[in-house]
Design a protein around this motif. Structure first.
Motif, PDB file in Angstrom:
ATOM      1  N   LYS A 164       0.872  -1.180   0.000  1.00 48.60           N
ATOM      2  CA  LYS A 164       0.000   0.000   0.000  1.00 48.60           C
ATOM      3  C   LYS A 164       0.906   1.226   0.000  1.00 48.60           C
ATOM      4  CE  LYS A 164      -4.179  -1.755   2.250  1.00 48.60           C
ATOM      5  NZ  LYS A 164      -5.081  -1.592   3.411  1.00 48.60           N
ATOM      6  N   THR A 165       1.352   1.545  -1.196  1.00 48.96           N
ATOM      7  CA  THR A 165       2.422   2.532  -1.348  1.00 48.96           C
ATOM      8  C   THR A 165       2.038   3.896  -0.793  1.00 48.96           C
ATOM      9  OG1 THR A 165       2.953   1.344  -3.393  1.00 48.96           O
ATOM     10  CG2 THR A 165       4.125   3.381  -2.975  1.00 48.96           C
ATOM     11  N   ALA A 166       0.869   4.394  -1.180  1.00 47.45           N
ATOM     12  CA  ALA A 166       0.462   5.728  -0.729  1.00 47.45           C
ATOM     13  C   ALA A 166       0.341   5.783   0.788  1.00 47.45           C
ATOM     14  CB  ALA A 166      -0.852   6.126  -1.393  1.00 47.45           C
ATOM     15  N   SER A 167      -0.202   4.732   1.376  1.00 51.42           N
ATOM     16  CA  SER A 167      -0.360   4.685   2.826  1.00 51.42           C
ATOM     17  C   SER A 167       0.998   4.677   3.514  1.00 51.42           C
ATOM     18  CB  SER A 167      -1.165   3.451   3.221  1.00 51.42           C
ATOM     19  OG  SER A 167      -1.252   3.338   4.625  1.00 51.42           O
ATOM     20  N   TRP A 168       1.924   3.862   2.999  1.00 51.21           N
ATOM     21  CA  TRP A 168       3.250   3.824   3.602  1.00 51.21           C
ATOM     22  C   TRP A 168       3.952   5.177   3.483  1.00 51.21           C
ATOM     23  CZ3 TRP A 168       8.272   3.659   1.038  1.00 51.21           C
ATOM     24  CH2 TRP A 168       9.312   3.702   1.972  1.00 51.21           C
ATOM     25  N   LEU A 169       3.872   5.800   2.302  1.00 52.84           N
ATOM     26  CA  LEU A 169       4.528   7.092   2.106  1.00 52.84           C
ATOM     27  C   LEU A 169       3.978   8.141   3.077  1.00 52.84           C
ATOM     28  CD1 LEU A 169       4.746   7.243  -1.790  1.00 52.84           C
ATOM     29  CD2 LEU A 169       6.613   6.804  -0.172  1.00 52.84           C
ATOM     30  N   ASP A 170       2.666   8.149   3.277  1.00 51.33           N
ATOM     31  CA  ASP A 170       2.061   9.098   4.220  1.00 51.33           C
ATOM     32  C   ASP A 170       2.553   8.859   5.638  1.00 51.33           C
ATOM     33  OD1 ASP A 170       0.651  10.334   2.213  1.00 51.33           O
ATOM     34  OD2 ASP A 170      -1.227   9.279   2.605  1.00 51.33           O
ATOM     35  N   ASN A 171       2.579   7.593   6.046  1.00 53.73           N
ATOM     36  CA  ASN A 171       3.042   7.262   7.393  1.00 53.73           C
ATOM     37  C   ASN A 171       4.525   7.572   7.566  1.00 53.73           C
ATOM     38  OD1 ASN A 171       1.079   5.369   9.316  1.00 53.73           O
ATOM     39  ND2 ASN A 171       0.455   5.414   7.166  1.00 53.73           N
ATOM     40  N   PHE A 172       5.307   7.274   6.540  1.00 52.45           N
ATOM     41  CA  PHE A 172       6.743   7.516   6.637  1.00 52.45           C
ATOM     42  C   PHE A 172       7.045   9.015   6.649  1.00 52.45           C
ATOM     43  CE2 PHE A 172      11.101   7.792   4.868  1.00 52.45           C
ATOM     44  CZ  PHE A 172      11.758   7.118   5.889  1.00 52.45           C
ATOM     45  N   ARG A 173       6.236   9.813   5.971  1.00 53.20           N
ATOM     46  CA  ARG A 173       6.415  11.263   6.024  1.00 53.20           C
ATOM     47  C   ARG A 173       6.272  11.761   7.465  1.00 53.20           C
ATOM     48  NH1 ARG A 173       2.195  13.002   3.355  1.00 53.20           N
ATOM     49  NH2 ARG A 173       3.181  12.595   1.347  1.00 53.20           N
ATOM     50  N   GLY A 174       5.297  11.197   8.183  1.00 55.70           N
ATOM     51  CA  GLY A 174       5.135  11.560   9.587  1.00 55.70           C
ATOM     52  C   GLY A 174       6.368  11.211  10.411  1.00 55.70           C
ATOM     53  N   TYR A 175       6.974  10.069  10.099  1.00 54.69           N
ATOM     54  CA  TYR A 175       8.198   9.658  10.790  1.00 54.69           C
ATOM     55  C   TYR A 175       9.333  10.641  10.510  1.00 54.69           C
ATOM     56  CZ  TYR A 175      12.280   6.789  11.964  1.00 54.69           C
ATOM     57  OH  TYR A 175      13.467   6.328  12.484  1.00 54.69           O
ATOM     58  N   LEU A 176       9.451  11.056   9.260  1.00 51.43           N
ATOM     59  CA  LEU A 176      10.490  12.021   8.904  1.00 51.43           C
ATOM     60  C   LEU A 176      10.277  13.346   9.636  1.00 51.43           C
ATOM     61  CD1 LEU A 176      10.718  11.423   5.041  1.00 51.43           C
ATOM     62  CD2 LEU A 176      12.465  10.833   6.734  1.00 51.43           C
ATOM     63  N   LYS A 177       9.033  13.801   9.673  1.00 49.40           N
ATOM     64  CA  LYS A 177       8.736  15.058  10.359  1.00 49.40           C
ATOM     65  C   LYS A 177       9.066  14.958  11.849  1.00 49.40           C
ATOM     66  CE  LYS A 177       5.090  16.665   7.213  1.00 49.40           C
ATOM     67  NZ  LYS A 177       3.638  16.938   7.068  1.00 49.40           N
ATOM     68  N   LYS A 178       8.702  13.839  12.443  1.00 48.40           N
ATOM     69  CA  LYS A 178       8.988  13.624  13.864  1.00 48.40           C
ATOM     70  C   LYS A 178      10.485  13.687  14.145  1.00 48.40           C
ATOM     71  CE  LYS A 178       8.184  10.217  17.547  1.00 48.40           C
ATOM     72  NZ  LYS A 178       7.602   8.882  17.855  1.00 48.40           N
ATOM     73  N   ASN A 179      11.276  13.262  13.178  1.00 43.96           N
ATOM     74  CA  ASN A 179      12.727  13.247  13.329  1.00 43.96           C
ATOM     75  C   ASN A 179      13.402  14.481  12.724  1.00 43.96           C
ATOM     76  OD1 ASN A 179      13.813  10.448  14.478  1.00 43.96           O
ATOM     77  ND2 ASN A 179      11.954  10.053  13.293  1.00 43.96           N
ATOM     78  N   GLU A 180      12.588  15.507  12.429  1.00 46.74           N
ATOM     79  CA  GLU A 180      13.090  16.768  11.870  1.00 46.74           C
ATOM     80  C   GLU A 180      13.944  16.515  10.633  1.00 46.74           C
ATOM     81  OE1 GLU A 180      15.023  18.749  15.134  1.00 46.74           O
ATOM     82  OE2 GLU A 180      13.118  19.351  16.034  1.00 46.74           O
ATOM     83  N   ALA A 181      13.441  15.643   9.784  1.00 43.00           N
ATOM     84  CA  ALA A 181      14.169  15.256   8.572  1.00 43.00           C
ATOM     85  C   ALA A 181      13.343  15.503   7.319  1.00 43.00           C
ATOM     86  CB  ALA A 181      14.557  13.773   8.662  1.00 43.00           C
ATOM     87  N   TYR A 182      12.389  16.424   7.403  1.00 41.70           N
ATOM     88  CA  TYR A 182      11.482  16.648   6.274  1.00 41.70           C
ATOM     89  C   TYR A 182      11.227  18.131   6.083  1.00 41.70           C
ATOM     90  CZ  TYR A 182       7.433  16.207   3.205  1.00 41.70           C
ATOM     91  OH  TYR A 182       6.567  16.310   2.144  1.00 41.70           O
ATOM     92  N   LEU A 183      11.215  18.544   4.821  1.00 43.10           N
ATOM     93  CA  LEU A 183      10.887  19.923   4.470  1.00 43.10           C
ATOM     94  C   LEU A 183       9.893  19.914   3.318  1.00 43.10           C
ATOM     95  CD1 LEU A 183      11.452  23.005   4.752  1.00 43.10           C
ATOM     96  CD2 LEU A 183      13.232  22.694   3.000  1.00 43.10           C
ATOM     97  N   SER A 184       8.727  20.493   3.540  1.00 45.62           N
ATOM     98  CA  SER A 184       7.730  20.617   2.480  1.00 45.62           C
ATOM     99  C   SER A 184       8.043  21.875   1.680  1.00 45.62           C
ATOM    100  CB  SER A 184       6.319  20.691   3.079  1.00 45.62           C
ATOM    101  OG  SER A 184       5.362  20.871   2.050  1.00 45.62           O
ATOM    102  N   ALA A 185       8.586  21.691   0.490  1.00 47.34           N
ATOM    103  CA  ALA A 185       8.995  22.838  -0.328  1.00 47.34           C
ATOM    104  C   ALA A 185       9.249  22.380  -1.749  1.00 47.34           C
ATOM    105  CB  ALA A 185      10.258  23.478   0.246  1.00 47.34           C
ATOM    106  N   LYS A 186       9.138  23.303  -2.670  1.00 44.87           N
ATOM    107  CA  LYS A 186       9.515  23.037  -4.051  1.00 44.87           C
ATOM    108  C   LYS A 186      11.020  23.226  -4.167  1.00 44.87           C
ATOM    109  CE  LYS A 186       8.472  24.249  -8.862  1.00 44.87           C
ATOM    110  NZ  LYS A 186       8.214  22.851  -9.239  1.00 44.87           N
ATOM    111  N   PHE A 187      11.677  22.316  -4.835  1.00 40.78           N
ATOM    112  CA  PHE A 187      13.130  22.377  -4.968  1.00 40.78           C
ATOM    113  C   PHE A 187      13.484  23.083  -6.276  1.00 40.78           C
ATOM    114  CE2 PHE A 187      17.401  21.121  -5.906  1.00 40.78           C
ATOM    115  CZ  PHE A 187      18.006  20.993  -4.670  1.00 40.78           C
ATOM    116  N   TYR A 188      14.215  24.183  -6.156  1.00 36.92           N
ATOM    117  CA  TYR A 188      14.665  24.924  -7.332  1.00 36.92           C
ATOM    118  C   TYR A 188      16.143  24.630  -7.571  1.00 36.92           C
ATOM    119  CZ  TYR A 188      10.266  27.467  -7.111  1.00 36.92           C
ATOM    120  OH  TYR A 188       8.927  27.788  -7.111  1.00 36.92           O
TER     121      TYR A 188
END
Length: 370
Positions: A164-188
């Protein structure tokens, strides 16, 4: 202007040092490739930052995540299946423990035979020792024959499943955020500043930036020379009035039980490379399905994505031939769920241990500096 210069370099580096936004690796893209690579690096105690703009129609989120260990057309094993599938299953089981949720499901995938010739070919191939672990030799009629047409029977693959790829990606994004390893941004890409010590992007410094952008890599000025052969795919989420299936089936289209409904897919379009669902794609899938499904089909959802498929059908791994601070992990294509964990390990061995990559996945196969 040289790609390594953007006029903001010294200022960006100064800001990064002041803010101490220092990472070992910046990963661009939180699709399947980027997420698997991110966790593999974290397991090696690397400080990472994943940058993603959270597009709803990425190919990773659209894909049904089906793991088929054989190629039905020729009845051969999928490339490197013996090596990649055990590692993939172990990776996703580990994720289930980490995130306290189930994402990977073992499910038989039945091939419904179109004629006696196809049935006989399957029987013949099932006697070949190298396929003993991957296809069953028994021809069956295990499904409701009132609402499913398959007069020549069916046989199943072994060790198949789906993520369940979409479900895993959503859950893993939460893990990244919890570990301060995620930035929601467009990459230029024009905000990249290269130096002898690494790379600066906006206010962030790293040893390397690793691009896991999926098909968007074709717009990346550092890696746009890679020979992608992109394909658009469309998938429907449907339900049936009477037909009930516990296993996946394939007869020119696949039907996969999924959260009480079914995924029906998939199309392949090499011309219209956008993420917009089309009436043509929907009708194509329904036409294929009604050749063997004798039931009312209600469409619940229709999605499209562009697969990062490659001209030679092998992934893109490696460090840029000129800019050693930049790397790419991409091109996993339609088999990405199975391939990602194995090749993430190879990528990590390259960037941490300088271990040589297999030539057939190394981007150097397309450069003169091999």
């Amino acid at each position: 202007m040289d790609r390594a210069e953007n006029g903001k370099g010294s200022e960006a580096r100064k800001d990064a040092d002041n803010n101490q936004n220092r990472y070992d690796f910046i990963i661009v893209g939180q699709g399947l490739a980027g997420s698997v690579l991110a966790y593999t690096l974290m397991q090696q105690n690397q400080k990472i930052l994943v940058v993603d703009e959270e597009a709803e129609s990425s190919s990773s989120k659209v894909a049904a995540g089906l793991c088929n260990p054989v190629v039905f057309k020729r009845l051969t094993k999928s490339w490197m299946i013996d090596e990649v599938l055990p590692i993939a299953k172990s990776f996703y089981r580990n994720q289930e423990e980490l995130l306290d949720n189930q994402f990977y499901f073992d499910v038989p995938l039945y091939k419904l035979f179109v004629d006696e010739k196809e049935q006989q070919f399957w029987k013949q191939k099932s006697n070949e020792p190298h396929l003993f672990d991957w296809i069953d030799n028994k021809v069956e009629h295990p499904f409701d024959q009132e609402h499913l047409t398959y007069p020549f029977g069916a046989a199943k693959t072994l060790q198949s499943g789906f993520l369940k790829t979409a479900s895993w990606l959503d859950n893993f994004r939460g893990y990244l955020k919890k570990n301060e390893a995620y930035l929601s941004a467009k990459f230029y890409h024009n905000s990249i500043d290269l130096s002898d010590n690494g790379v600066v992007w906006n206010n962030y410094t790293a040893k390397k930036i690793i691009f896991c952008e999926g098909y968007q890599t074709t717009k990346n000025p550092y890696f746009d020379w890679l020979p992608f052969k992109l394909t658009k795919g469309e998938v429907l989420t449907v339900k049936f009035k009477n037909l009930e299936l516990k296993n996946a089936i394939n007869k020119g289209a696949f039907v996969l039980p999924y959260d009480g409904n079914y995924k029906l897919g998939a199309t392949y379009n090499w011309d219209e490379l956008d993420q917009i669902p089309t009436e043509e794609g929907k009708e194509q899938l329904l036409k294929r399905a009604t050749r063997f499904i004798n039931d009312e089909i209600e469409i619940l959802e229709h999605k499209a994505g562009v697969r990062p498929t490659v001209s030679d059908r092998r992934p893109f791994l490696g460090v840029h031939p000129e800019y050693k601070q930049l790397a790419v992990f991409n091109g996993l294509g339609t088999k990405g769920v199975m391939l990602a964990p194995y090749f993430a390990n190879k990528m990590v061995s390259l960037i941490l241990e300088n271990e040589e990559l297999p030539r057939e996945v190394n981007i150097n196969r397309f450069t003169k500096a091999e």
